[in-house]
Design an enzyme around this catalytic site. Structure first.
Site, PDB file in Angstrom:
ATOM      1  N   HIS A  54       0.804  -1.226   0.000  1.00 26.61           N
ATOM      2  CA  HIS A  54       0.000   0.000   0.000  1.00 26.61           C
ATOM      3  C   HIS A  54       0.835   1.273   0.000  1.00 26.61           C
ATOM      4  CE1 HIS A  54      -3.781  -2.281   1.662  1.00 26.61           C
ATOM      5  NE2 HIS A  54      -3.447  -2.618   0.446  1.00 26.61           N
ATOM      6  N   GLY A  71      -2.150  -9.620  12.283  1.00 22.71           N
ATOM      7  CA  GLY A  71      -2.702  -8.285  12.505  1.00 22.71           C
ATOM      8  C   GLY A  71      -3.419  -7.686  11.318  1.00 22.71           C
TER       9      GLY A  71
HETATM   10  P1  NAD Z   1      -7.446  -3.359   9.820  1.00 22.90           P
HETATM   11  O1  NAD Z   1      -7.484  -2.076  10.584  1.00 22.90           O
HETATM   12  O2  NAD Z   1      -8.544  -3.683   8.906  1.00 22.90           O
HETATM   13  O3  NAD Z   1      -7.319  -4.579  10.838  1.00 22.90           O
HETATM   14  C1  NAD Z   1      -6.428  -4.580  11.904  1.00 22.90           C
HETATM   15  C2  NAD Z   1      -6.444  -5.979  12.519  1.00 22.90           C
HETATM   16  O4  NAD Z   1      -5.449  -6.020  13.517  1.00 22.90           O
HETATM   17  C3  NAD Z   1      -7.762  -6.363  13.193  1.00 22.90           C
HETATM   18  O5  NAD Z   1      -8.153  -7.635  12.726  1.00 22.90           O
HETATM   19  C4  NAD Z   1      -7.405  -6.421  14.677  1.00 22.90           C
HETATM   20  O6  NAD Z   1      -8.124  -7.414  15.387  1.00 22.90           O
HETATM   21  C5  NAD Z   1      -5.940  -6.750  14.620  1.00 22.90           C
HETATM   22  N1  NAD Z   1      -5.159  -6.342  15.781  1.00 22.90           N
HETATM   23  C6  NAD Z   1      -5.387  -5.315  16.645  1.00 22.90           C
HETATM   24  N2  NAD Z   1      -4.410  -5.254  17.571  1.00 22.90           N
HETATM   25  C7  NAD Z   1      -3.550  -6.263  17.301  1.00 22.90           C
HETATM   26  C8  NAD Z   1      -2.340  -6.731  17.887  1.00 22.90           C
HETATM   27  N3  NAD Z   1      -1.820  -6.127  18.964  1.00 22.90           N
HETATM   28  N4  NAD Z   1      -1.715  -7.799  17.336  1.00 22.90           N
HETATM   29  C9  NAD Z   1      -2.223  -8.414  16.241  1.00 22.90           C
HETATM   30  N5  NAD Z   1      -3.372  -8.020  15.641  1.00 22.90           N
HETATM   31  C10 NAD Z   1      -4.020  -6.970  16.158  1.00 22.90           C
HETATM   32  O7  NAD Z   1      -6.055  -3.369   9.088  1.00 22.90           O
HETATM   33  P2  NAD Z   1      -5.609  -3.990   7.722  1.00 22.90           P
HETATM   34  O8  NAD Z   1      -6.150  -5.364   7.592  1.00 22.90           O
HETATM   35  O9  NAD Z   1      -4.152  -3.774   7.671  1.00 22.90           O
HETATM   36  O10 NAD Z   1      -6.300  -3.095   6.576  1.00 22.90           O
HETATM   37  C11 NAD Z   1      -6.515  -1.727   6.690  1.00 22.90           C
HETATM   38  C12 NAD Z   1      -5.764  -0.803   5.754  1.00 22.90           C
HETATM   39  O11 NAD Z   1      -5.415   0.297   6.535  1.00 22.90           O
HETATM   40  C13 NAD Z   1      -4.484  -1.267   5.196  1.00 22.90           C
HETATM   41  O12 NAD Z   1      -4.637  -1.135   3.854  1.00 22.90           O
HETATM   42  C14 NAD Z   1      -3.389  -0.303   5.654  1.00 22.90           C
HETATM   43  O13 NAD Z   1      -2.721   0.270   4.548  1.00 22.90           O
HETATM   44  C15 NAD Z   1      -4.120   0.801   6.305  1.00 22.90           C
HETATM   45  N6  NAD Z   1      -3.565   1.210   7.615  1.00 22.90           N
HETATM   46  C16 NAD Z   1      -2.231   1.179   7.857  1.00 22.90           C
HETATM   47  C17 NAD Z   1      -1.731   1.539   9.107  1.00 22.90           C
HETATM   48  C18 NAD Z   1      -0.244   1.483   9.350  1.00 22.90           C
HETATM   49  O14 NAD Z   1       0.538   1.617   8.424  1.00 22.90           O
HETATM   50  N7  NAD Z   1       0.186   1.259  10.584  1.00 22.90           N
HETATM   51  C19 NAD Z   1      -2.600   1.916  10.124  1.00 22.90           C
HETATM   52  C20 NAD Z   1      -3.981   1.956   9.833  1.00 22.90           C
HETATM   53  C21 NAD Z   1      -4.435   1.588   8.582  1.00 22.90           C
END
Ligand code: NAD
Ligand code: ZN
Length: 248
Positions: A125, A192
Site C-alpha cells: 500500500h 494483525g
Molecule cells: P485493519 O485495521 O482492517 O485490521 C487490523 C487488525 O489487527 C484487526 O483484525 C485487529 O483485530 C488486529 N489487531 C489489533 N491489535 C492487534 C495486535 N496487537 N496484534 C495483532 N493483531 C491486532 O487493518 P488492515 O487489515 O491492515 O487493513 C486496513 C488498511 O489500513 C491497510 O490497507 C493499511 O494500509 C491501512 N492502515 C495502515 C496503518 C499502518 O501503516 N500502521 C494503520 C492503519 C491503517
C-alpha cells in the site's frame, strides 16, 4: 473476543512449521497497534474519529486536498514518534535467523518493519513518507518541515501521499511477486490484518490452497480464522517472540 488461552507451542506440526525454510508473512495495521498507531477498524481505530473512507480516496483529494494533507500529517506525526515493537523485531530476527527464506509483505504504510531491521519488505500500500506528483508522477521523500497546505512539485502539480487509496489498484509488480511467493511457500504467517481488504486477503487463501501451513496471529477472529492451521488469539507483540523462540 474468544477466551484467552495459554499459548501452546507443543504441537509437532507447529514446531516443524516454525523451523521451515520457506516462510511468507503478511502483516496489517494490527502489528503496529502496540506501537500506538491506531488501526482503521479496531475499537479505537481511525475510523471512529475520522472518516478514512471520505479522506483516503482520490475524489476526496480533488475536492479538498488541504484536509487530506492535514489528516496525513496527523498520521505522519503519530508514526514518526512511534517505535517498532516486539512483534516487528521478532519478524526481523526471524528473517535474519533463517534457515532459508523469509519474505515479509505488509499492508502498512508506516515503515516500522524496516525500522525494526526487516529487509526487502514488499509494501503493498505504499509508504506514508513518500509524496508523488499528480501531474508528472515524480516521487520525492516528504518534507517534514512543511506543516500546512498542499506540497507542490517542481512542475507546479499538486503532490499526494504515495499510498494506495480506496478504489485504487495495488502496484502490479509487487502484487504479482506477492502472489508468487504465497503460492510457493510452506508456511504463511498472517499477522494483525482483518483479512477483508482484497486482493491482499487472497494471499493466505492461495498459500493454503497450495498446501502451506497457515498460522494466524490476531486477538480477534477474522474471516480466515477457520481456515488457519494454528490460531493465536493474542497480540502480535506477545505471540511472535514466542514463535520465534520456539523455532530457534
Ligand atoms: P485493519 O485495521 O482492517 O485490521 C487490523 C487488525 O489487527 C484487526 O483484525 C485487529 O483485530 C488486529 N489487531 C489489533 N491489535 C492487534 C495486535 N496487537 N496484534 C495483532 N493483531 C491486532 O487493518 P488492515 O487489515 O491492515 O487493513 C486496513 C488498511 O489500513 C491497510 O490497507 C493499511 O494500509 C491501512 N492502515 C495502515 C496503518 C499502518 O501503516 N500502521 C494503520 C492503519 C491503517
Ligand atoms: Zn510534477
Amino acid at each position: 473476543m474468544p477466551p484467552a488461552k495459554a499459548l501452546s507451542l507443543d504441537d509437532p506440526r507447529l514446531r516443524q512449521a516454525l523451523t521451515s525454510r520457506s516462510v511468507v508473512c503478511l502483516t496489517g495495521a494490527g502489528i503496529s497497534a502496540e506501537s500506538g498507531i491506531p488501526t482503521f477498524r479496531g475499537p479505537d481505530g481511525l475510523w471512529k474519529r475520522f472518516r478514512p473512507e471520505e479522506l483516503a480516496n482520490f475524489d476526496a483529494f480533488l475536492a479538498n486536498p488541504e484536509l487530506v494533507w492535514e489528516w496525513y500529517r496527523y498520521r505522519r506525526d503519530k508514526i514518526g514518534s512511534a517505535q517498532p515493537n516486539a512483534g516487528h523485531r521478532a519478524l526481523a530476527a526471524w528473517q535474519d535467523r533463517g534457515p532459508g527464506e523469509f519474505h515479509l509483505i505488509t499492508q502498512n504504510v508506516d515503515g516500522l518493519h524496516q525500522r525494526a531491521g526487516s529487509r526487502d519488505v514488499i509494501e503493498l500500500h505504499g509508504n506514508i513518507w513518500n509524496d508523488r506528483c499528480l501531474e508528472c508522477g515524480r516521487m520525492q521523500e516528504s518534507d517534514s518541515s512543511e506543516v500546512a497546505g498542499v506540497p507542490q512539485c517542481e512542475c507546479g502539480g499538486k503532490m499526494r501521499p504515495d499510498v494506495v487509496w480506496f478504489g485504487e489498484f495495488l502496484p502490479e509488480a509487487k502484487l504479482e511477486k506477492s502472489f508468487d511467493l504465497a503460492a510457493a511457500c510452506e508456511v504463511f504467517l498472517l499477522v494483525g490484518t482483518s483479512a477483508v481488504v482484497q486482493p491482499a486477503a487472497g494471499l493466505p487463501v492461495l498459500a493454503k490452497r497450495n498446501g502451506a501451513c497457515l498460522i494466524e496471529v490476531n486477538p480477534e477472529p477474522t474471516p480466515l480464522s477457520d481456515r488457519a492451521d494454528f490460531n493465536f488469539f493474542a497480540p502480535a507483540g506477545e505471540v511472535l517472540p514466542r514463535l520465534l523462540e520456539a523455532g530457534s
